[in-house]
Design a protein around this motif. Structure first.
Motif, PDB file in Angstrom:
ATOM      1  N   GLN A 154      27.989   1.000  31.497  1.00 41.92           N
ATOM      2  CA  GLN A 154      27.419  -0.206  30.498  1.00 41.92           C
ATOM      3  C   GLN A 154      28.200  -1.672  30.889  1.00 41.92           C
ATOM      4  O   GLN A 154      27.813  -2.677  30.872  1.00 41.92           O
ATOM      5  CB  GLN A 154      27.537   0.154  29.277  1.00 41.92           C
ATOM      6  CG  GLN A 154      26.592   1.001  28.688  1.00 41.92           C
ATOM      7  CD  GLN A 154      26.600   2.068  27.400  1.00 41.92           C
ATOM      8  OE1 GLN A 154      27.859   1.655  26.958  1.00 41.92           O
ATOM      9  NE2 GLN A 154      25.528   2.297  26.921  1.00 41.92           N
ATOM     10  N   ASP A 155      29.658  -1.125  30.873  1.00 46.16           N
ATOM     11  CA  ASP A 155      30.557  -2.397  31.202  1.00 46.16           C
ATOM     12  C   ASP A 155      30.155  -3.222  32.337  1.00 46.16           C
ATOM     13  O   ASP A 155      30.198  -4.591  32.540  1.00 46.16           O
ATOM     14  CB  ASP A 155      31.796  -2.113  31.342  1.00 46.16           C
ATOM     15  CG  ASP A 155      32.549  -1.770  30.085  1.00 46.16           C
ATOM     16  OD1 ASP A 155      32.009  -1.917  28.985  1.00 46.16           O
ATOM     17  OD2 ASP A 155      33.557  -0.861  30.193  1.00 46.16           O
ATOM     18  N   ALA A 188      27.265  -7.978  34.938  1.00 43.20           N
ATOM     19  CA  ALA A 188      26.352  -8.392  35.890  1.00 43.20           C
ATOM     20  C   ALA A 188      25.308  -9.152  35.145  1.00 43.20           C
ATOM     21  O   ALA A 188      24.562  -9.989  35.892  1.00 43.20           O
ATOM     22  CB  ALA A 188      25.738  -7.112  36.446  1.00 43.20           C
ATOM     23  N   MET A 189      24.820  -8.941  33.974  1.00 44.75           N
ATOM     24  CA  MET A 189      24.157  -9.994  33.256  1.00 44.75           C
ATOM     25  C   MET A 189      24.523 -10.560  31.946  1.00 44.75           C
ATOM     26  O   MET A 189      24.267 -10.018  30.987  1.00 44.75           O
ATOM     27  CB  MET A 189      22.891  -8.948  32.638  1.00 44.75           C
ATOM     28  CG  MET A 189      21.790  -8.247  33.792  1.00 44.75           C
ATOM     29  SD  MET A 189      20.756  -7.230  33.592  1.00 44.75           S
ATOM     30  CE  MET A 189      20.163  -6.727  35.075  1.00 44.75           C
ATOM     31  N   PRO A 190      25.702 -11.557  32.125  1.00 44.70           N
ATOM     32  CA  PRO A 190      26.263 -11.945  30.752  1.00 44.70           C
ATOM     33  C   PRO A 190      25.447 -12.613  30.031  1.00 44.70           C
ATOM     34  O   PRO A 190      25.949 -12.857  28.646  1.00 44.70           O
ATOM     35  CB  PRO A 190      27.360 -12.769  31.395  1.00 44.70           C
ATOM     36  CG  PRO A 190      26.655 -13.346  32.745  1.00 44.70           C
ATOM     37  CD  PRO A 190      26.118 -11.855  33.314  1.00 44.70           C
ATOM     38  N   ASP A 191      24.398 -13.037  30.303  1.00 40.97           N
ATOM     39  CA  ASP A 191      23.259 -13.794  29.348  1.00 40.97           C
ATOM     40  C   ASP A 191      22.533 -13.186  28.467  1.00 40.97           C
ATOM     41  O   ASP A 191      21.702 -13.574  27.564  1.00 40.97           O
ATOM     42  CB  ASP A 191      22.493 -14.886  30.262  1.00 40.97           C
ATOM     43  CG  ASP A 191      23.322 -15.916  30.934  1.00 40.97           C
ATOM     44  OD1 ASP A 191      24.326 -16.016  30.335  1.00 40.97           O
ATOM     45  OD2 ASP A 191      23.068 -16.133  32.003  1.00 40.97           O
ATOM     46  N   ARG A 192      22.511 -11.559  28.649  1.00 43.02           N
ATOM     47  CA  ARG A 192      21.572 -10.840  27.953  1.00 43.02           C
ATOM     48  C   ARG A 192      22.508 -10.262  26.909  1.00 43.02           C
ATOM     49  O   ARG A 192      23.571  -9.915  27.330  1.00 43.02           O
ATOM     50  CB  ARG A 192      21.112  -9.788  28.914  1.00 43.02           C
ATOM     51  CG  ARG A 192      19.833 -10.198  29.772  1.00 43.02           C
ATOM     52  CD  ARG A 192      19.178  -9.358  30.406  1.00 43.02           C
ATOM     53  NE  ARG A 192      18.188  -9.858  31.444  1.00 43.02           N
ATOM     54  CZ  ARG A 192      17.034 -10.015  31.308  1.00 43.02           C
ATOM     55  NH1 ARG A 192      16.601  -9.623  30.008  1.00 43.02           N
ATOM     56  NH2 ARG A 192      16.020 -10.742  32.012  1.00 43.02           N
ATOM     57  N   ARG A 193      21.747  -9.480  25.832  1.00 44.26           N
ATOM     58  CA  ARG A 193      22.439  -9.352  24.733  1.00 44.26           C
ATOM     59  C   ARG A 193      23.040  -7.822  25.290  1.00 44.26           C
ATOM     60  O   ARG A 193      21.929  -6.724  25.528  1.00 44.26           O
ATOM     61  CB  ARG A 193      21.614  -9.057  23.649  1.00 44.26           C
ATOM     62  CG  ARG A 193      21.320 -10.453  22.962  1.00 44.26           C
ATOM     63  CD  ARG A 193      20.103 -10.322  21.666  1.00 44.26           C
ATOM     64  NE  ARG A 193      20.438  -9.363  20.648  1.00 44.26           N
ATOM     65  CZ  ARG A 193      19.635  -9.356  19.708  1.00 44.26           C
ATOM     66  NH1 ARG A 193      18.543  -9.698  19.803  1.00 44.26           N
ATOM     67  NH2 ARG A 193      19.853  -8.383  18.651  1.00 44.26           N
ATOM     68  N   ARG A 247      21.075  -4.498  23.831  1.00 43.05           N
ATOM     69  CA  ARG A 247      19.752  -4.273  24.234  1.00 43.05           C
ATOM     70  C   ARG A 247      19.937  -3.769  25.604  1.00 43.05           C
ATOM     71  O   ARG A 247      19.058  -2.573  26.210  1.00 43.05           O
ATOM     72  CB  ARG A 247      18.648  -5.446  24.324  1.00 43.05           C
ATOM     73  CG  ARG A 247      18.476  -5.753  22.771  1.00 43.05           C
ATOM     74  CD  ARG A 247      18.101  -7.417  22.695  1.00 43.05           C
ATOM     75  NE  ARG A 247      16.735  -7.484  23.448  1.00 43.05           N
ATOM     76  CZ  ARG A 247      15.914  -8.552  23.220  1.00 43.05           C
ATOM     77  NH1 ARG A 247      15.863  -9.153  22.119  1.00 43.05           N
ATOM     78  NH2 ARG A 247      14.905  -8.537  24.086  1.00 43.05           N
ATOM     79  N   LEU A 248      20.731  -4.306  26.387  1.00 39.80           N
ATOM     80  CA  LEU A 248      21.051  -3.580  27.903  1.00 39.80           C
ATOM     81  C   LEU A 248      21.616  -2.048  27.919  1.00 39.80           C
ATOM     82  O   LEU A 248      20.949  -1.446  28.507  1.00 39.80           O
ATOM     83  CB  LEU A 248      22.012  -4.179  28.695  1.00 39.80           C
ATOM     84  CG  LEU A 248      21.503  -5.747  28.902  1.00 39.80           C
ATOM     85  CD1 LEU A 248      22.681  -6.414  29.745  1.00 39.80           C
ATOM     86  CD2 LEU A 248      20.293  -5.937  29.952  1.00 39.80           C
ATOM     87  N   GLU A 249      22.144  -2.019  26.786  1.00 44.83           N
ATOM     88  CA  GLU A 249      22.658  -0.564  26.525  1.00 44.83           C
ATOM     89  C   GLU A 249      21.684   0.577  26.417  1.00 44.83           C
ATOM     90  O   GLU A 249      21.647   1.492  26.886  1.00 44.83           O
ATOM     91  CB  GLU A 249      23.897  -0.546  25.602  1.00 44.83           C
ATOM     92  CG  GLU A 249      24.972  -1.081  26.098  1.00 44.83           C
ATOM     93  CD  GLU A 249      26.026  -1.285  25.182  1.00 44.83           C
ATOM     94  OE1 GLU A 249      25.825  -0.520  23.922  1.00 44.83           O
ATOM     95  OE2 GLU A 249      27.227  -1.780  25.350  1.00 44.83           O
ATOM     96  N   ASP A 289      11.669  -6.354  28.585  1.00 47.37           N
ATOM     97  CA  ASP A 289      12.132  -7.348  29.590  1.00 47.37           C
ATOM     98  C   ASP A 289      13.550  -7.054  30.036  1.00 47.37           C
ATOM     99  O   ASP A 289      13.923  -6.997  31.233  1.00 47.37           O
ATOM    100  CB  ASP A 289      12.247  -8.932  29.253  1.00 47.37           C
ATOM    101  CG  ASP A 289      12.561  -9.804  30.200  1.00 47.37           C
ATOM    102  OD1 ASP A 289      11.998  -9.885  31.115  1.00 47.37           O
ATOM    103  OD2 ASP A 289      13.549 -10.266  29.830  1.00 47.37           O
ATOM    104  N   ASP A 290      14.296  -6.486  29.262  1.00 50.86           N
ATOM    105  CA  ASP A 290      15.826  -6.044  29.591  1.00 50.86           C
ATOM    106  C   ASP A 290      15.758  -4.784  30.441  1.00 50.86           C
ATOM    107  O   ASP A 290      16.686  -4.816  31.500  1.00 50.86           O
ATOM    108  CB  ASP A 290      16.707  -5.746  28.474  1.00 50.86           C
ATOM    109  CG  ASP A 290      16.664  -6.924  27.500  1.00 50.86           C
ATOM    110  OD1 ASP A 290      17.443  -7.809  27.709  1.00 50.86           O
ATOM    111  OD2 ASP A 290      16.074  -6.920  26.436  1.00 50.86           O
ATOM    112  N   LEU A 291      14.873  -4.025  30.103  1.00 53.52           N
ATOM    113  CA  LEU A 291      14.719  -2.706  31.003  1.00 53.52           C
ATOM    114  C   LEU A 291      14.185  -3.042  32.460  1.00 53.52           C
ATOM    115  O   LEU A 291      14.829  -2.520  33.321  1.00 53.52           O
ATOM    116  CB  LEU A 291      13.328  -1.787  30.231  1.00 53.52           C
ATOM    117  CG  LEU A 291      13.069  -0.498  31.086  1.00 53.52           C
ATOM    118  CD1 LEU A 291      14.193   0.408  31.383  1.00 53.52           C
ATOM    119  CD2 LEU A 291      11.969   0.385  30.444  1.00 53.52           C
ATOM    120  N   ASP A 292      13.104  -3.898  32.533  1.00 53.24           N
ATOM    121  CA  ASP A 292      13.002  -4.542  33.748  1.00 53.24           C
ATOM    122  C   ASP A 292      14.059  -5.224  34.499  1.00 53.24           C
ATOM    123  O   ASP A 292      14.240  -4.991  35.849  1.00 53.24           O
ATOM    124  CB  ASP A 292      11.623  -5.455  33.800  1.00 53.24           C
ATOM    125  CG  ASP A 292      10.490  -5.024  33.118  1.00 53.24           C
ATOM    126  OD1 ASP A 292      10.268  -3.751  33.269  1.00 53.24           O
ATOM    127  OD2 ASP A 292       9.691  -5.606  32.767  1.00 53.24           O
TER     128      ASP A 292
END
Length: 750
Positions: free
Chosen positions: A295-296, A301-306, A309-311, A359-362
């Protein structure tokens, strides 16, 4: 014998070293027997210096030394000399993915150096360590959350970085020297899915070993196949194990067995749901450090996403993976198979995620395929190294102990939700192996199987006798209810575990109280529902073990159980011999796990690593070689094993021979599976023996084999003609191995 130093094995025999004083000297003493049995290669477990008291060798502490406890390098060389004297060669199991973390009684020069010196150690590059998480130190078990990649969730085993050429060279120097000297003639690679780049590793290994015959412990699931660009001969055989076992299970038993299981346990009909829950459990519990590290990487890799939600997207994607891992290499286009796997997992994950996170999953899927903007090579690799232990721990070591409809199917790489394998599906599997992987290994039992092959063969009969089984298991349940409770009351054991217990008793009987307690202790901890390895509930465990002791002390119940097992045994004999013949003669290199040339009613390790009585085996084989007829199932299984292995060794081209299904006709045609290996050999096995008996036997059923005289390698009997009556061919044994012998005179069987 011919020189086998550079040849593909014709048959292997797996030994376990390290238990009860069984080392190189004791293994070397078996050389005459193993040569007489017919194998070409002795298949050894890891032999490098391991942790003190190791009974398996997978906890390597020093790659530069051969285990002193087993006999050291001198002992190893003496053992190999004994094998060479009778024409045997050596297949060696090696462990590239991990090694042991030191303990007060276990010294590891490499890990000890890293503990003392941290990133400054010359061995620091060996290990996959998150130095920032440990403030520049290696955090050992008991000192906090481990900050290194582990083997699954075992903190005592630390992951190695074989992607670093220096690490590869230093950890393989001794093994490759043994290969170059001709002391080791084949390699078995443990858990390649833990490596950063399995394909790259196998390329390096092939270059260093001169292309010696190599198989990999790759677990395929469903329709998955071995990547075609891997430099190896094939797998260690779990794919064929499931195919062979399923061939002897009656699909007609699915509905009644499911009904009995649901009625007895109150469980669910869908194994997929149990599997998903178990995967989520290990992600939330045992594999939490690996998940958090991944997760870290994702958050960076995606600092602009929450991050939350990524987790969630990442966790659901890992839980939905239908296979161990994909094989995406950073900087290369993702293989079509990897794309299909991740798209399939994403569909399942999407159904469990709120719409706003799709969208986060994609984005996570794209990153895992190396298509991120920008890409994250670390995420690509670490995602794959995390999904593999989720599958192993979540499915095989958790879900398989929570869902017990028919436990003979709960095996490595298997799918308990699918009851049987049709002959057509089995033939398709064999055609593919003969075409793509003719040198792969086949097996029925290993040091990691949950149950021995003959336990599974006996349990397969339940699918043909669901009525008697249902009545018996309900009878035993009510009989075993604790004193003072009404007959319908639940005993102090979870329903699924109780149902597994009764199948275990039926499949492995006779079994001692010690063996049964050892199995139950492991089973309930692996299920992780009422107790676990990490959070043990001694009160519950003692209640379960006490329940088992009362069962074994109930003479009336045991008499009933013994009678039921006696009912199964004639049909179990057919299954045991049938699956053995099929495994030995299908495309690939057959392996015999230690002792399984006789009936093996073992349970999960360490039960399946108990000492083997080789004196008994020597005596039985010698008696039959002197003309004695088989006296029991043990003799029959030994006869089948030895006769087939000897033929394969004398005729090594069989392994590369074309595979062709052989068809039968007549009212019992569905009860035979037969296939040819080239034009001169036909293997024949009976399947679904209860149904065959109900049909009144073979009667007019015939098999098309082609013209000529056919000698049964197992019995010596000769048959003439192209359409052989199965009632004749299978008159004395439920299996036959027919070899074309056009120069012989044979009695006509038209």
């Amino acid at each position: 014998m011919s020189d086998l130093s550079n040849a593909t094995p014709t048959g292997t025999y797996r030994l376990q070293l390290g238990r009860d004083g069984f080392g190189f000297a004791e293994a070397g003493e078996l050389a005459p027997y193993l040569a007489s049995l017919g194998v070409s290669h002795v298949y050894l477990p890891p032999i490098l210096q391991a942790a003190p008291g190791s009974t398996h060798g997978y906890d390597v502490t020093d790659h530069s030394r051969i285990s002193a406890e087993l006999g050291g390098e001198d002992g190893f060389r003496a053992m190999v000399a004994s094998f060479h004297a009778v024409g045997l060669r050596v297949l060696l199991d090696i462990v590239p993915n991990h090694m042991a973390v030191p303990s007060p009684t276990s010294l590891s020069p490499a890990v000890d150096s890293v503990v003392r010196e941290g990133p400054a150690s010359p061995y620091a590059r060996w290990f996959d360590v998150d130095w920032a998480a440990g403030d520049g130190k290696l955090v050992l078990p008991g000192e906090g959350t481990p900050n290194y990649r582990r083997f699954f969730d075992i903190s005592g085993l630390i992951g190695l970085r074989q992607e670093d050429r220096t690490v590869f060279e230093q950890t393989h120097e001794l093994v490759l020297r043994l290969v170059s000297e001709g002391l080791v003639n084949g390699l078995r690679i443990d858990h390649p899915d833990g490596l950063a780049d399995p394909r790259g590793y196998l390329d390096e290994l092939a270059m260093g070993s001169g292309g010696v015959w190599t198989v990999v412990e790759k677990i395929t699931t469903g329709a998955e196949t071995l990547p075609v660009d891997w430099h190896c001969a094939g797998t260690t055989g779990y794919d064929s194990l499931g195919m062979v076992g399923g061939l002897f299970v009656d699909p007609e038993g699915e509905k009644p067995l499911t009904e009995t299981y649901l009625s007895f346990t109150g469980g669910v009909v869908d194994f997929a749901g149990v599997e998903y829950a178990a995967r989520r459990y290990v992600l939330d519990q045992g594999l939490r450090p690996e998940l958090e590290r991944l997760q870290d990487v994702l958050a960076r890799a995606m600092p602009d996403r929450r991050p939350e939600r990524l987790e969630n997207a990442l966790t659901e994607l890992l839980a939905a993976m239908p296979v161990y891992r994909t094989y995406v290499v950073p900087g290369e286009d993702a293989p079509p198979e990897a794309v299909a796997v991740l798209e399939d997992a994403a569909r399942w994950a999407r159904s469990r995620l709120p719409a706003e996170t799709h969208d986060d999953l994609d984005a996570v899927v794209a990153l895992a395929l190396g298509r991120g903007d920008p890409p994250s090579p670390e995420f690509v690799v670490r995602f794959q190294q995390t999904s593999a232990p989720v599958a192993a721990r979540g499915v095989e070591d958790t879900a398989f102990y929570r869902w017990s409809r028919l436990i003979s199917l709960n095996e490595v790489g298997g799918d308990p939700g699918h009851l049987a394998v049709s002959p057509d599906r089995f033939h398709a599997h064999c055609v593919r192996l003969a075409r793509d992987w003719p040198g792969t290994m086949t097996t029925l039992s290993t040091h990691d199987t949950k149950r021995g092959e003959d336990v599974r063969a006996r349990l397969a009969v339940l699918a043909e006798m669901p009525g008697p089984w249902t009545r018996a298991v309900n009878r035993w349940h009510y009989r075993a209810a604790p004193p003072g409770l009404p007959g319908a009351a639940r005993p102090p054991i979870e329903p699924d575990l109780e149902y597994m217990l009764w199948q275990t008793l039926a499949g492995a009987w006779p079994v001692t109280g010690e063996r049964l307690s050892e199995f139950l202790s492991k089973a309930m901890r692996e299920a992780k529902t009422s107790t676990s390895w990490a959070d043990c509930d001694p009160v519950y465990e003692e209640a379960v073990l006490g329940y088992a002791r009362r069962i074994l002390a109930d003479d009336e119940l045991i008499t009933d159980l013994t009678g039921f097992v006696s009912l199964l045994e004639p049909y179990a004999r057919v299954n045991s011999l049938g699956q053995k013949l099929v495994q030995l003669t299908m495309p690939g290199v057959p392996d015999v796990y230690q002792g399984c040339e006789l009936t093996g009613l073992s349970l999960v390790d360490p039960d399946n690593r108990r000492p083997v009585d080789y004196e008994q085996r020597r005596a039985r084989l010698a008696r039959m070689d002197d003309g004695g007829a088989p006296q029991d199932l043990d003799d029959e299984k030994l006869l089948v094993t030895a006769r087939v292995l000897r033929l394969l060794r004398a005729w090594p081209d069989v392994s590369a021979a074309a595979y062709r299904p052989v068809r039968a006709s007549g009212h019992a045609a569905e009860h035979v599976v037969a296939f040819g290996r080239g034009p001169r050999l036909v293997a024949v096995a009976t399947r679904l023996p209860v149904g065959l008996e109900r049909r009144g036997g073979w009667r007019d059923t015939r098999m098309e084999v082609g013209g000529g005289a056919w000698r049964d390698v197992l019995t010596g009997r000769l048959w003439q003609g192209s359409r052989l009556r199965l009632g004749d061919v299978l008159g004395s044994l439920p299996v036959a191995l027919l070899q074309l012998d056009n120069g012989s005179d044979g009695s006509s069987r038209e």
